[in-house]
Scaffold this motif. Structure first.
Motif, PDB file in Angstrom:
ATOM      1  N   GLY A  82       0.783  -1.231   0.000  1.00 22.40           N
ATOM      2  CA  GLY A  82       0.000   0.000   0.000  1.00 22.40           C
ATOM      3  C   GLY A  82       0.812   1.278   0.000  1.00 22.40           C
ATOM      4  O   GLY A  82       0.260   2.362   0.122  1.00 22.40           O
ATOM      5  N   LEU A  83       2.134   1.181  -0.113  1.00 27.27           N
ATOM      6  CA  LEU A  83       2.998   2.365  -0.132  1.00 27.27           C
ATOM      7  C   LEU A  83       3.315   2.750  -1.571  1.00 27.27           C
ATOM      8  O   LEU A  83       3.819   1.938  -2.339  1.00 27.27           O
ATOM      9  CB  LEU A  83       4.302   2.089   0.621  1.00 27.27           C
ATOM     10  CG  LEU A  83       4.161   1.726   2.101  1.00 27.27           C
ATOM     11  CD1 LEU A  83       5.515   1.315   2.665  1.00 27.27           C
ATOM     12  CD2 LEU A  83       3.594   2.897   2.881  1.00 27.27           C
ATOM     13  N   SER A  84       3.007   3.989  -1.923  1.00 21.83           N
ATOM     14  CA  SER A  84       3.349   4.488  -3.258  1.00 21.83           C
ATOM     15  C   SER A  84       3.648   5.980  -3.175  1.00 21.83           C
ATOM     16  O   SER A  84       3.313   6.648  -2.201  1.00 21.83           O
ATOM     17  CB  SER A  84       2.217   4.211  -4.242  1.00 21.83           C
ATOM     18  OG  SER A  84       1.077   4.947  -3.898  1.00 21.83           O
ATOM     19  N   HIS A  85       4.299   6.471  -4.222  1.00 25.39           N
ATOM     20  CA  HIS A  85       4.673   7.877  -4.281  1.00 25.39           C
ATOM     21  C   HIS A  85       4.519   8.344  -5.725  1.00 25.39           C
ATOM     22  O   HIS A  85       4.886   7.634  -6.655  1.00 25.39           O
ATOM     23  CB  HIS A  85       6.127   8.060  -3.812  1.00 25.39           C
ATOM     24  CG  HIS A  85       6.591   9.472  -3.854  1.00 25.39           C
ATOM     25  ND1 HIS A  85       6.175  10.412  -2.945  1.00 25.39           N
ATOM     26  CD2 HIS A  85       7.417  10.121  -4.708  1.00 25.39           C
ATOM     27  CE1 HIS A  85       6.739  11.578  -3.230  1.00 25.39           C
ATOM     28  NE2 HIS A  85       7.500  11.419  -4.297  1.00 25.39           N
ATOM     29  N   ASN A  86       3.976   9.544  -5.916  1.00 26.23           N
ATOM     30  CA  ASN A  86       3.777  10.114  -7.247  1.00 26.23           C
ATOM     31  C   ASN A  86       4.544  11.417  -7.387  1.00 26.23           C
ATOM     32  O   ASN A  86       4.642  12.186  -6.433  1.00 26.23           O
ATOM     33  CB  ASN A  86       2.294  10.388  -7.502  1.00 26.23           C
ATOM     34  CG  ASN A  86       1.479   9.123  -7.498  1.00 26.23           C
ATOM     35  OD1 ASN A  86       1.808   8.169  -8.185  1.00 26.23           O
ATOM     36  ND2 ASN A  86       0.420   9.104  -6.706  1.00 26.23           N
ATOM     37  N   GLU A  87       5.075  11.662  -8.574  1.00 25.65           N
ATOM     38  CA  GLU A  87       5.752  12.924  -8.912  1.00 25.65           C
ATOM     39  C   GLU A  87       5.302  13.343 -10.303  1.00 25.65           C
ATOM     40  O   GLU A  87       5.142  12.504 -11.190  1.00 25.65           O
ATOM     41  CB  GLU A  87       7.277  12.741  -8.943  1.00 25.65           C
ATOM     42  CG  GLU A  87       7.927  12.460  -7.620  1.00 25.65           C
ATOM     43  CD  GLU A  87       8.105  13.693  -6.753  1.00 25.65           C
ATOM     44  OE1 GLU A  87       8.023  14.815  -7.274  1.00 25.65           O
ATOM     45  OE2 GLU A  87       8.322  13.516  -5.555  1.00 25.65           O
TER      46      GLU A  87
END
Length: 133
Positions: A82-87
């Motif tokens: 469930g860990l994500s990162h967006n840029e």
């Protein structure tokens, strides 16, 4: 046009995309495109580009072009659990391409470009098949 390629970032992603080439003059064209960097090691992205080409026709069958333009990319890291990162990043493109005019309507080409993007600089290589209407 339809293209397949490879993105030489730290992870290395296969790419798939579509583009449209609008000829402003016989030599100058604008090429909007959208490319998906297929998820690899948790990293995927979408890139929307607007490039300009200046085509040098060496014969009726072959041409090459330098390219320059802008890119807007949307990056996603999925670390699992469930860990994500967006840029989201705005960048610039520079590169070269070549194409063979197989028929009056069909072209096959190779394109190499470099994306200048903060924290995400990368080279890309793509093979393209295009149909002219």
């Amino acid at each position: 046009g339809f293209n397949l390629g490879y993105n030489f970032n730290d992870v290395g992603n296969a790419t798939i995309g579509i583009d449209y080439r609008y000829c402003v003059t016989d030599a100058f064209r604008l090429t909007p495109s959208i490319t998906h960097l297929v998820k690899n090691d948790g990293l995927s992205a979408w890139a929307i580009d607007m490039n300009a080409h200046y085509v040098f026709k060496l014969s009726e069958m072959f041409g090459f072009y330098p390219l320059a333009g802008l890119s807007l990319s949307f990056w996603n890291w999925d670390a699992g659990h469930g860990l994500s990162h967006n840029e989201t990043r705005l960048g610039a493109n520079i590169g070269l391409g070549g194409e063979v005019y197989a028929t009056d309507n069909l072209s096959i080409g190779l394109e190499v470009k470099y994306n200048i993007i903060k924290d995400f600089d990368q080279a890309m290589l793509g093979v393209r098949v295009g149909y002219s209407f």
